[in-house]
Scaffold this motif. Structure first.
Motif, PDB file in Angstrom:
ATOM      1  N   LYS A   4       0.865  -1.171   0.000  1.00  0.00           N
ATOM      2  CA  LYS A   4       0.000   0.000   0.000  1.00  0.00           C
ATOM      3  C   LYS A   4       0.906   1.226   0.000  1.00  0.00           C
ATOM      4  O   LYS A   4       1.775   1.365   0.867  1.00  0.00           O
ATOM      5  CB  LYS A   4      -0.900   0.025   1.230  1.00  0.00           C
ATOM      6  CG  LYS A   4      -1.887   1.182   1.234  1.00  0.00           C
ATOM      7  CD  LYS A   4      -2.864   1.078   2.381  1.00  0.00           C
ATOM      8  CE  LYS A   4      -3.919   2.178   2.294  1.00  0.00           C
ATOM      9  NZ  LYS A   4      -4.895   2.074   3.402  1.00  0.00           N
ATOM     10  N   GLU A  13      -1.268  -1.219  -4.214  1.00  0.00           N
ATOM     11  CA  GLU A  13      -2.489  -0.521  -3.821  1.00  0.00           C
ATOM     12  C   GLU A  13      -2.125   0.950  -3.617  1.00  0.00           C
ATOM     13  O   GLU A  13      -1.262   1.266  -2.787  1.00  0.00           O
ATOM     14  CB  GLU A  13      -3.050  -1.121  -2.531  1.00  0.00           C
ATOM     15  CG  GLU A  13      -4.299  -0.418  -2.024  1.00  0.00           C
ATOM     16  CD  GLU A  13      -4.754  -0.928  -0.672  1.00  0.00           C
ATOM     17  OE1 GLU A  13      -5.668  -0.303  -0.093  1.00  0.00           O
ATOM     18  OE2 GLU A  13      -4.176  -1.924  -0.180  1.00  0.00           O
ATOM     19  N   HIS A  60      -2.887   5.125  -2.935  1.00  0.00           N
ATOM     20  CA  HIS A  60      -3.671   6.196  -2.333  1.00  0.00           C
ATOM     21  C   HIS A  60      -2.988   7.484  -2.787  1.00  0.00           C
ATOM     22  O   HIS A  60      -1.862   7.757  -2.384  1.00  0.00           O
ATOM     23  CB  HIS A  60      -3.666   6.072  -0.810  1.00  0.00           C
ATOM     24  CG  HIS A  60      -4.652   6.951  -0.119  1.00  0.00           C
ATOM     25  ND1 HIS A  60      -5.635   6.453   0.718  1.00  0.00           N
ATOM     26  CD2 HIS A  60      -4.836   8.291  -0.142  1.00  0.00           C
ATOM     27  CE1 HIS A  60      -6.356   7.448   1.195  1.00  0.00           C
ATOM     28  NE2 HIS A  60      -5.881   8.579   0.688  1.00  0.00           N
ATOM     29  N   ALA A  70       0.173   2.746   5.498  1.00  0.00           N
ATOM     30  CA  ALA A  70       0.823   2.440   4.217  1.00  0.00           C
ATOM     31  C   ALA A  70       2.249   1.981   4.466  1.00  0.00           C
ATOM     32  O   ALA A  70       2.886   2.352   5.462  1.00  0.00           O
ATOM     33  CB  ALA A  70       0.805   3.664   3.316  1.00  0.00           C
TER      34      ALA A  70
END
Length: 239
Positions: free
Chosen positions: A3, A27, A29, A125
């Motif tokens: 992440k 992943e 963000h 993360a």
């Protein structure tokens, strides 16, 4: 697969970085940051990139820092954005440009990365991704030495709160601008929906240092440039 908090300005480099990380299976963000930049319209491109990637997007409002970032053409409305090849940066209305470096925002990357690491703690993360490329690497806050030192500081600052293996990655740091564009072309990055121009007007001006670099990199990469520029290319640079 990790992440990752990806700092995305909306420019070619950071958007390509996001597409590259997604292609690797991470992943994402995405984080856009308003630090009072004149070309704030780049943030709309960052938001659009997140939508197309199906990734969460947040925007940190650091616009209040504009006052202490004075002297840069990017944040100080009293300092003009110079055309590439001109010392420029002339100040109007009493503004004072940073001598010889009107497009430099002092300590900007430390501000951006601080916000990104704060979000990394909240989101648990495993890494923060920063989109510098080979031509960006210099002696100050675009150096690999700076990134290494910043990560060391953040691991101390977030100890006990962040992911234990929290990392800072710069996946494009070995690539030249033309190589970044070639990578983005392979990943089908929608270059028309990225923003580069320092002036932040309706169209890319085609004259500032960032626009000239964008133009030349597309030519060097042999990739079609979909950008609409307000001014034609300088003849000497076309040759």
């Amino acid at each position: 697969m990790s992440k990752i908090i990806a700092v995305v300005s909306g420019g070619i480099d950071s958007v390509t970085m996001a597409y590259h990380l997604r292609a690797q299976g991470h992943e994402l963000h995405l984080l856009g940051i308003d630090y009072g930049q004149r070309h704030r319209r780049e943030l709309a491109c960052a938001r659009l990139a997140a939508e197309r990637l199906g990734a969460p997007y947040e925007e940190a409002d650091l616009g209040g820092a504009r006052g202490v970032l004075r002297g840069s053409s990017l944040t100080d409305p009293s300092v003009d954005v110079p055309d590439e090849g001109h010392p420029g940066g002339a100040a109007a209305g009493g503004g004072v440009a940073v001598p010889g470096r009107p497009n430099i925002v002092p300590n900007r990357n430390a501000l951006l990365l601080s916000a990104a690491f704060a979000l990394a703690v909240v989101e648990r993360a495993e890494a923060v991704a920063f989109g510098i490329m080979a031509e960006d690497i210099g002696p100050s806050d675009t150096s690999l030495e700076f990134l290494d030192a910043f990560l060391t500081m953040e691991r101390i600052a977030t100890r006990g709160h962040a992911h234990p293996d929290l990392d800072l990655v710069a996946p494009l740091s070995r690539l030249l601008k033309r190589e970044v564009i070639a990578l983005g072309d392979r990943l089908s990055v929608p270059f028309a929906d990225t923003w580069t121009c320092f002036r932040g007007e309706e169209l890319h001006c085609g004259r500032c240092a960032s626009c000239v670099e964008r133009r030349e990199a597309f030519v060097a990469a042999g990739v079609h440039d979909p950008t609409v520029y307000a001014a034609p290319a300088v003849a000497a640079r076309e040759a």
